[in-house]
Design a protein around this motif. Structure first.
Motif, mmCIF file in Angstrom:
data_model
loop_
_atom_site.group_PDB
_atom_site.id
_atom_site.type_symbol
_atom_site.label_atom_id
_atom_site.label_comp_id
_atom_site.label_asym_id
_atom_site.label_seq_id
_atom_site.Cartn_x
_atom_site.Cartn_y
_atom_site.Cartn_z
ATOM 1 N N LYS A 123 -5.466 1.104 6.722
ATOM 2 C CA LYS A 123 -6.751 1.498 6.039
ATOM 3 C C LYS A 123 -6.602 0.607 4.835
ATOM 4 O O LYS A 123 -7.945 0.237 4.011
ATOM 5 N N LEU A 124 -5.443 0.410 4.175
ATOM 6 C CA LEU A 124 -5.375 -0.400 2.756
ATOM 7 C C LEU A 124 -5.830 -1.886 2.693
ATOM 8 O O LEU A 124 -5.445 -2.820 3.568
ATOM 9 N N LYS A 125 -7.009 -2.313 2.021
ATOM 10 C CA LYS A 125 -7.555 -3.245 2.005
ATOM 11 C C LYS A 125 -6.989 -4.146 0.878
ATOM 12 O O LYS A 125 -7.003 -5.448 1.096
ATOM 13 N N SER A 126 -6.684 -3.567 -0.290
ATOM 14 C CA SER A 126 -6.150 -4.508 -1.287
ATOM 15 C C SER A 126 -5.415 -3.863 -2.222
ATOM 16 O O SER A 126 -5.411 -2.427 -2.402
ATOM 17 N N THR A 127 -4.712 -4.446 -3.231
ATOM 18 C CA THR A 127 -3.778 -3.905 -4.309
ATOM 19 C C THR A 127 -3.987 -4.794 -5.449
ATOM 20 O O THR A 127 -3.848 -5.876 -5.331
ATOM 21 N N THR A 128 -4.260 -4.088 -6.617
ATOM 22 C CA THR A 128 -4.368 -4.684 -7.855
ATOM 23 C C THR A 128 -3.352 -4.254 -9.028
ATOM 24 O O THR A 128 -2.992 -2.906 -8.867
#
Length: 195
Positions: A123-128
């Motif tokens: 489910k994880l699309k991105s990390t900042t």
């Protein structure tokens, strides 16, 4: 979209806390959903003990708090880490979070070759990653080899299969004028309002 924020700073009057508030404002402006894991307030224990290490080998986490954090990551579309850089890397609680939550069987697994990794976070699309430091950007890059980029961005997140990992670094925070710090906060708010 659900954003999970992992926050690590012990002082509520810090610039890091102002960044956290700006991220939340931006998410609220976009009618997004968010949750904050405040490692300091939750008294997260960052120490890997012998049971944690045995669990690492068996790919079976044992720390209930780490397991609950990983479950929250599984529900998130976007991860945000906010912390200061101390002695060129992350504070102990953030490092302990990485050690105990970015963990085999919880958030990634190994491919058949035993070396390459695959994410268990579909489910994880991105990390900042948002950091503050007092070291000038050029010095951090050339004198200290962009230590955080090597250790966390490439050596942990990308290596474990996370996609779209971005790093926002605010340098020389104590030295810049308050107007510049305020400008940075507005930029962060806009960034999260547009996600």
């Amino acid at each position: 979209m659900k954003t999970l924020i992992i926050y690590n700073h012990p002082y509520e009057g810090s610039y890091n806390h102002a960044i956290l508030e700006s991220v939340i404002k931006g998410i609220n402006n976009n009618y997004g959903e968010y949750e904050v894991i405040d490692l300091d307030k939750e008294n997260f224990n960052p120490v890997m003990n012998s049971n944690d290490l045995l669990g690492f080998v068996k790919h079976q986490a044992v720390d209930p708090m780490a397991i609950s954090y990983a479950e929250k990551i599984h529900q998130a579309d976007h991860l945000v880490f906010i912390f200061p850089i101390w002695w060129e890397l992350m504070p102990a609680m953030t490092k302990g979070f990485i050690d105990k939550v970015i963990y085999p069987g919880l958030t990634y697994d190994y491919k058949k070759n035993g070396f390459s990794m695959v994410s268990l976070l579909p489910k994880l699309k991105s990390t900042t990653v948002i950091t503050t430091m007092n070291t000038p950007k050029v010095m951090y890059k050339f004198s200290y080899g962009n230590a955080l980029k090597k250790a966390l961005i490439k050596g942990t997140f990308k290596k474990s299969g996370m996609k779209n990992v971005k790093w926002v670094s605010f340098n020389m925070v104590k030295m810049v004028k308050p107007e510049k710090r305020e400008k940075w906060l507005k930029k962060i708010e806009r960034k999260f309002a547009e996600m």
